[in-house]
Every structure is written in structure tokens, then in C-alpha cells.
Design a protein around this motif. Structure first.
Motif, PDB file in Angstrom:
ATOM      1  N   LYS A  36       5.883  -2.865   8.982  1.00  0.00           N
ATOM      2  CA  LYS A  36       5.606  -3.555   7.723  1.00  0.00           C
ATOM      3  C   LYS A  36       6.814  -3.474   6.798  1.00  0.00           C
ATOM      4  O   LYS A  36       7.117  -4.427   6.088  1.00  0.00           O
ATOM      5  CB  LYS A  36       4.376  -2.964   7.031  1.00  0.00           C
ATOM      6  N   SER A  37       7.506  -2.349   6.839  1.00  0.00           N
ATOM      7  CA  SER A  37       8.703  -2.180   6.008  1.00  0.00           C
ATOM      8  C   SER A  37       9.777  -3.190   6.384  1.00  0.00           C
ATOM      9  O   SER A  37      10.430  -3.769   5.499  1.00  0.00           O
ATOM     10  CB  SER A  37       9.266  -0.769   6.152  1.00  0.00           C
ATOM     11  N   ASP A  46       7.060  -7.544  -1.552  1.00  0.00           N
ATOM     12  CA  ASP A  46       6.617  -6.171  -1.745  1.00  0.00           C
ATOM     13  C   ASP A  46       5.775  -5.734  -0.541  1.00  0.00           C
ATOM     14  O   ASP A  46       4.987  -6.535  -0.021  1.00  0.00           O
ATOM     15  CB  ASP A  46       5.785  -6.118  -3.040  1.00  0.00           C
ATOM     16  N   PRO A  47       5.908  -4.490  -0.090  1.00  0.00           N
ATOM     17  CA  PRO A  47       5.080  -4.020   1.033  1.00  0.00           C
ATOM     18  C   PRO A  47       3.575  -4.196   0.802  1.00  0.00           C
ATOM     19  O   PRO A  47       2.831  -4.436   1.748  1.00  0.00           O
ATOM     20  CB  PRO A  47       5.449  -2.543   1.151  1.00  0.00           C
ATOM     21  N   LYS A  48       3.131  -4.083  -0.462  1.00  0.00           N
ATOM     22  CA  LYS A  48       1.701  -4.294  -0.754  1.00  0.00           C
ATOM     23  C   LYS A  48       1.302  -5.738  -0.462  1.00  0.00           C
ATOM     24  O   LYS A  48       0.193  -6.000   0.012  1.00  0.00           O
ATOM     25  CB  LYS A  48       1.395  -3.942  -2.206  1.00  0.00           C
ATOM     26  N   THR A  49       2.205  -6.673  -0.732  1.00  0.00           N
ATOM     27  CA  THR A  49       1.919  -8.084  -0.444  1.00  0.00           C
ATOM     28  C   THR A  49       1.841  -8.308   1.061  1.00  0.00           C
ATOM     29  O   THR A  49       0.980  -9.062   1.537  1.00  0.00           O
ATOM     30  CB  THR A  49       2.994  -8.991  -1.072  1.00  0.00           C
ATOM     31  N   THR A  51       0.842  -6.172   3.262  1.00  0.00           N
ATOM     32  CA  THR A  51      -0.475  -5.661   3.657  1.00  0.00           C
ATOM     33  C   THR A  51      -1.566  -6.669   3.332  1.00  0.00           C
ATOM     34  O   THR A  51      -2.468  -6.911   4.140  1.00  0.00           O
ATOM     35  CB  THR A  51      -0.753  -4.314   2.966  1.00  0.00           C
ATOM     36  N   LYS A  52      -1.463  -7.295   2.156  1.00  0.00           N
ATOM     37  CA  LYS A  52      -2.446  -8.313   1.777  1.00  0.00           C
ATOM     38  C   LYS A  52      -2.403  -9.510   2.719  1.00  0.00           C
ATOM     39  O   LYS A  52      -3.447 -10.076   3.072  1.00  0.00           O
ATOM     40  CB  LYS A  52      -2.216  -8.766   0.336  1.00  0.00           C
ATOM     41  N   ASN A  55      -4.169  -8.690   5.781  1.00  0.00           N
ATOM     42  CA  ASN A  55      -5.610  -8.601   5.528  1.00  0.00           C
ATOM     43  C   ASN A  55      -6.234  -9.968   5.261  1.00  0.00           C
ATOM     44  O   ASN A  55      -7.437 -10.074   5.089  1.00  0.00           O
ATOM     45  CB  ASN A  55      -5.892  -7.671   4.348  1.00  0.00           C
ATOM     46  N   ASP A  57      -5.720 -11.885   2.566  1.00  0.00           N
ATOM     47  CA  ASP A  57      -6.095 -11.940   1.151  1.00  0.00           C
ATOM     48  C   ASP A  57      -5.880 -13.357   0.611  1.00  0.00           C
ATOM     49  O   ASP A  57      -4.765 -13.870   0.655  1.00  0.00           O
ATOM     50  CB  ASP A  57      -5.244 -10.940   0.370  1.00  0.00           C
TER      51      ASP A  57
END
Length: 101
Positions: A36-37, A46-49, A51-52, A55, A57
């Protein structure tokens, strides 16, 4: 579904499609042995994006999904999505047949 908060609400079938799409992108990452990095670094997201995206999102911009696909060399698949309009083609064919009669 037009309110500001409504952009994250989908019908169950739509949510399932988006969730499956995110899972497919996650599997594409794993098949390439990316992290993911690495995907975040290559997309500039962003890593959070990231992940989304994985998922599915619905609040994530469509451009983010496209950037992730590009990292995997799958961006041409994106262009095929709307290009394959089976229903539109059938409707057009029906009109053309009506004009023939």
C-alpha cells in the motif's frame, strides 16, 4: 441521494459493485507484490485514501481509482467501462429497426 452527505450513500447493489471493484484492485496489488505504501507513493495519494480505494469507499474521487489502476497498468480498462454500453446499443438498434419499417 443528492444531499452533501448523500454522496457516500449507495443502493446495496451499487455498494457491492464498488466493494468488489476495490477488492479486485487490492488483489491486483497483491499479485504484483506491491505494498500500500508503494501504491501511495506512485499515485501521490495519502495511504488512508489507498485503503479507502481498496475498501470501495464511495466518497473517494473517481480519479483516485484511476490513479491506482494506472499504477497496475490497468488504466485502459477504465476507458472500456462506459464504452461497453450494451443497453444503449440495443435501444439504438430498436430505433434503427423502427425507421426501416
Amino acid at each position: 441521494m443528492t444531499s452533501v452527505a448523500g454522496h457516500k450513500k449507495l443502493f446495496p447493489k451499487q455498494k457491492k459493485i464498488l466493494t468488489t471493484f476495490g477488492e479486485d484492485l487490492f488483489l491486483a496489488m497483491k499479485r504484483r507484490e506491491f505494498t500500500k505504501s508503494l501504491v501511495a507513493e506512485r499515485t501521490g495519494l495519502d495511504p488512508k485514501t489507498i485503503t479507502k480505494v481498496f475498501n470501495g469507499d464511495p466518497g473517494v474521487a473517481i480519479g483516485a481509482y484511476l490513479k491506482v489502476m494506472a499504477v497496475f497498468g490497468m488504466e485502459s480498462n477504465f476507458a472500456d467501462i462506459a464504452g461497453h454500453d450494451e443497453l444503449g446499443s440495443k435501444l439504438q438498434d430498436m430505433k434503427l429497426l423502427e425507421k426501416k419499417r
